[in-house]
Design a protein around this motif. Structure first.
Motif, short mmCIF file in Angstrom:
data_model
loop_
_atom_site.label_atom_id
_atom_site.label_comp_id
_atom_site.label_asym_id
_atom_site.label_seq_id
_atom_site.Cartn_x
_atom_site.Cartn_y
_atom_site.Cartn_z
N GLU A 31 0.83 -1.21 0.00
CA GLU A 31 0.00 0.00 0.00
C GLU A 31 0.87 1.26 0.00
OE1 GLU A 31 -2.05 -3.48 1.07
OE2 GLU A 31 -0.38 -2.58 2.18
N GLN A 32 1.92 1.26 0.80
CA GLN A 32 2.84 2.40 0.82
C GLN A 32 3.54 2.55 -0.53
OE1 GLN A 32 5.08 1.04 4.22
NE2 GLN A 32 4.16 2.57 5.60
N ARG A 33 3.87 1.43 -1.13
CA ARG A 33 4.53 1.46 -2.45
C ARG A 33 3.59 2.09 -3.48
NH1 ARG A 33 6.73 -3.80 -2.94
NH2 ARG A 33 4.81 -4.62 -3.79
N THR A 34 2.32 1.71 -3.43
CA THR A 34 1.34 2.27 -4.35
C THR A 34 1.20 3.78 -4.16
OG1 THR A 34 0.09 0.20 -4.43
CG2 THR A 34 -1.09 2.20 -5.05
N ASP A 35 1.16 4.21 -2.91
CA ASP A 35 1.05 5.64 -2.63
C ASP A 35 2.28 6.39 -3.14
OD1 ASP A 35 -1.42 5.32 -1.46
OD2 ASP A 35 -0.66 5.27 0.60
N ALA A 36 3.45 5.80 -2.93
CA ALA A 36 4.68 6.44 -3.39
C ALA A 36 4.67 6.55 -4.91
CB ALA A 36 5.90 5.65 -2.92
N TRP A 37 4.26 5.46 -5.57
CA TRP A 37 4.19 5.48 -7.03
C TRP A 37 3.28 6.60 -7.52
CZ3 TRP A 37 6.24 4.37 -11.49
CH2 TRP A 37 5.45 4.47 -12.64
N LYS A 38 2.10 6.69 -6.93
CA LYS A 38 1.14 7.69 -7.40
C LYS A 38 1.72 9.09 -7.28
CE LYS A 38 -2.40 6.32 -4.83
NZ LYS A 38 -3.76 6.23 -4.27
N GLY A 39 2.40 9.38 -6.15
CA GLY A 39 2.98 10.70 -5.97
C GLY A 39 4.08 11.00 -6.96
N ILE A 40 4.94 10.02 -7.18
CA ILE A 40 6.06 10.20 -8.12
C ILE A 40 5.55 10.31 -9.55
CG2 ILE A 40 8.13 9.11 -9.07
CD1 ILE A 40 8.55 7.86 -6.24
N TYR A 41 4.60 9.46 -9.90
CA TYR A 41 4.06 9.48 -11.26
C TYR A 41 3.45 10.85 -11.58
CZ TYR A 41 1.27 8.19 -15.33
OH TYR A 41 0.72 8.14 -16.60
N GLU A 42 2.74 11.43 -10.62
CA GLU A 42 2.10 12.73 -10.85
C GLU A 42 3.12 13.83 -11.10
OE1 GLU A 42 -0.97 13.27 -11.41
OE2 GLU A 42 -1.65 11.26 -10.92
N GLU A 43 4.32 13.69 -10.53
CA GLU A 43 5.35 14.71 -10.73
C GLU A 43 5.81 14.80 -12.18
OE1 GLU A 43 8.82 15.18 -8.11
OE2 GLU A 43 7.98 13.53 -6.94
N PHE A 44 5.76 13.66 -12.87
CA PHE A 44 6.41 13.58 -14.18
C PHE A 44 5.44 13.30 -15.34
CE2 PHE A 44 9.71 12.45 -11.08
CZ PHE A 44 10.68 13.39 -11.41
N THR A 45 4.14 13.43 -15.09
CA THR A 45 3.19 13.20 -16.16
C THR A 45 2.45 14.50 -16.46
OG1 THR A 45 1.48 11.69 -16.94
CG2 THR A 45 1.22 12.53 -14.71
N ASP A 46 1.74 14.52 -17.57
CA ASP A 46 0.98 15.73 -17.91
C ASP A 46 -0.26 15.86 -17.02
OD1 ASP A 46 -1.66 14.86 -19.45
OD2 ASP A 46 -0.07 13.51 -20.11
N SER A 47 -0.80 17.05 -16.96
CA SER A 47 -1.98 17.30 -16.12
C SER A 47 -3.26 17.30 -16.95
CB SER A 47 -1.83 18.65 -15.42
OG SER A 47 -1.61 19.69 -16.37
N VAL A 48 -3.17 16.87 -18.21
CA VAL A 48 -4.32 16.90 -19.12
C VAL A 48 -5.09 15.57 -19.10
CG1 VAL A 48 -5.03 17.24 -21.53
CG2 VAL A 48 -3.11 18.56 -20.59
N MET A 49 -4.36 14.46 -18.98
CA MET A 49 -4.97 13.14 -19.07
C MET A 49 -6.04 12.93 -18.00
SD MET A 49 -4.93 10.29 -20.75
CE MET A 49 -3.41 10.44 -21.66
#
Length: 577
Positions: A459-477
């Protein structure tokens, strides 16, 4: 380099030390050679050189023996005999190689004649040997064996994944071709099928990674490191940059590249005229044109690639012709093959093997150009004196492959007769390069987090992934209703499972490749020469020195990345006119 009228097919290197007929059946067959190396007296510079040569010979043999076991197993993941052959080497041979490897390293690092070894490459080899001694621990041998066994499970799980669309069972790679369909319903159905199939195994893949993280962390701690990340920087021979340099890369990409992602996503949404941009909208042509189809069969893909390479330089075409003659390629996707693609060096024959999962799309074409760059690298270094000189760090290996994607672009008319299709292909590829850098930063930062927090829960890994992914993806999708799939996007990245921490290299090399292409654009002859000069060095110089040979900087700064991105955007602007 000029093309020869008759293709020269390389022969296997001579084996004066182990004998021409040597054939590994069990550890006892090979142990006497290691005992010889371990106990041999070295009383002169010539004897030291001979010792290195003999060690290189046996290691080349074993490396190629393992390579073929790995290649055959990935070509047919369901074949029990091939699985057992690979597992035999992992469990019966590699642990003993690790023990002897450490003993042999120790034998020579203090040899009084080392100072007289002035040939290029020995200093690089010796620093690697000294680091290997420093981090070696007997108690890690069984752990590393267990890790390697567990890592193989990822390919078996992923290789068994299929979906059924329109009544036809197909691999995920083949199903992914439908993501380029101009029919949005077809794209959505394929995307949901692929993502759903991956999600079906998410718990199994979570469990596998839990076990791998635990094993890897123990290896790092045993070796005296505070975490597996720091151990891996030592084990991978990252002498020329640090974790902080990786963090600088992440920050630079976030500032210099992510804003471009937002622009590209907004342009795509507008061109598609959709209310919301969805994950199944990223591969289709934004003008509603049908998918590009650069080839029909694996053979056609190979022949066209050979012609493109030959036009760049006849020698480069010969590299692939040799591999074709020797049947050192398995290109087409089929059920039971492991996912992904690779170029596997074969150290005795010096002619590598290319494996991939081609269907008929642009990405497959680029993959063969990429792996072909690796293959050229293998062939231009095959005559270097020692095995260790031929095995470059990935930051250099990926420079070879990613540069080839770009410097062959002038010859992509081999794949596209239609001028508009040719332009589309180039635009798609250049935009994918812009997308690559943030994804590399995402995966790399995620790996740093995992091993800095080895006791984390899924669960912590999933939360970390979500936070990191949001840093480097577009905000349009728009991911609404698809959050469960988004949480596990990382599971598609085999490097996280099979080759931990091997990913930042793609980002570093991508920057270098754009530099090589920029040089080639400015002066074709000089740019190509710099590229090949860098490759020919193998691993006889530092990464910085190899990049310097190619006339490109080894630089992760925001300023440098922004400059390269501007060059790519300028090229895109010309193509889009």
């Amino acid at each position: 380099m000029s093309n020869q009228e008759t293709l020269h097919i390389p022969t296997r290197a001579k084996r004066p030390f182990i004998g021409e007929e040597f054939d590994l059946k069990k550890w006892d067959d090979v142990q006497p050679f290691f005992e010889n190396l371990k106990n041999r007296e070295i009383n002169s510079l010539e004897e030291l050189k001979q010792w290195f040569s003999d060690r290189s010979e046996i290691e080349s043999y074993l490396s190629e023996n393992f390579a073929w076991r790995y290649i055959r197993q990935t070509c047919d993941t369901a074949n029990t005999g091939l699985i057992n052959a690979l597992q035999f080497f992992i469990t019966e041979i590699q642990p003993k190689l690790a023990e002897y490897g450490n003993a042999l390293d120790k034998k020579v690092v203090d040899n009084p004649f080392l100072g007289e070894l002035t040939e290029p490459g020995f200093a690089i080899t010796l620093r690697g040997m000294k680091k290997a001694i420093e981090i070696f621990r007997d108690e890690n041998i069984p752990l590393i064996t267990e890790m390697q066994t567990e890592e193989r499970k990822y390919g078996a799980i992923a290789g068994a994944m299929t979906v059924t669309l329109d009544g036809e069972e197909m691999t995920l790679q083949r199903a992914a071709d439908r993501l380029q369909s101009t029919d949005r319903n077809v794209r959505e159905e394929a995307w949901r099928a692929i993502s759903g199939r991956r999600y079906d195994d998410h718990a199994k893949l979570d469990e596998l990674l839990n076990k791998l993280v635990s094993l890897r962390n123990q290896v790092g701690v045993n070796a005296g490191f505070s975490n597996y990340r720091d151990y891996m920087f030592a084990a991978m021979g990252r002498f020329d940059y640090t974790p902080q340099d990786c963090f600088n890369f992440h920050a630079s990409v976030k500032k210099a590249v992510v804003p471009i992602l937002n622009e590209m996503a907004a342009e795509r949404k507008a061109a598609l005229q959709v209310e919301a941009l969805r994950p199944w909208d990223t591969k289709v042509d934004p003008k509603g044109l049908p998918p590009l189809k650069p080839f029909e069969t694996g053979e056609e893909l190979l022949d066209k690639t050979i012609r493109a390479f030959s036009r760049l330089d006849p020698f480069l075409g010969d590299c692939l012709r040799i591999m074709k003659t020797m049947k050192h390629l398995d290109l087409e996707s089929r059920k039971g093959k492991a996912p992904g693609g690779y170029n596997y060096p074969l150290d005795e024959i010096g002619v590598p093997f290319i494996f991939m999962n081609a269907t008929s799309n642009l990405r497959d074409m680029v993959t063969l150009l990429h792996e072909g760059g690796h293959a050229v690298h293998s062939l231009v270094t095959r005559d270097l004196a020692l095995n260790s000189f031929k095995h470059t760090p990935s930051e250099v290996a990926e420079l070879a492959s990613m540069s080839m994607e770009l410097i062959t672009m002038d010859f992509w008319d081999e794949f596209f007769e239609n001028e508009e299709d040719l332009k589309r292909a180039k635009i798609t590829h250049l935009e994918s390069i812009i997308e690559t850098l943030p994804w590399v930063a995402t995966v790399d930062k995620f790996q740093h987090w995992m091993y800095e927090h080895p006791q984390h829960t899924p669960e912590q890994r999933t939360d970390a992934w979500k936070g990191i992914y949001e840093e480097f993806t577009d905000s349009v999708m728009d991911w609404s209703g698809l959050e469960n799939f988004k949480k596990y996007l990382w599971q598609r990245q085999l490097h996280i499972y099979e080759v931990p921490f091997y990913y930042i290299e793609y980002g570093i090399a991508q920057l270098g490749a754009i530099g090589v292409w920029k040089n080639y654009r400015e002066n074709r002859e000089k740019g190509l020469k710099g590229y090949l000069d860098a490759l020919k060095l193998g691993y006889t110089a530092t990464i910085g020195e190899i990049y310097q040979a190619a006339n490109i900087p080894f630089d992760f700064s925001e300023r440098h990345i922004a400059e390269l991105m501007q060059f790519v955007r300028d090229e895109l602007a010309v193509l889009k006119k």
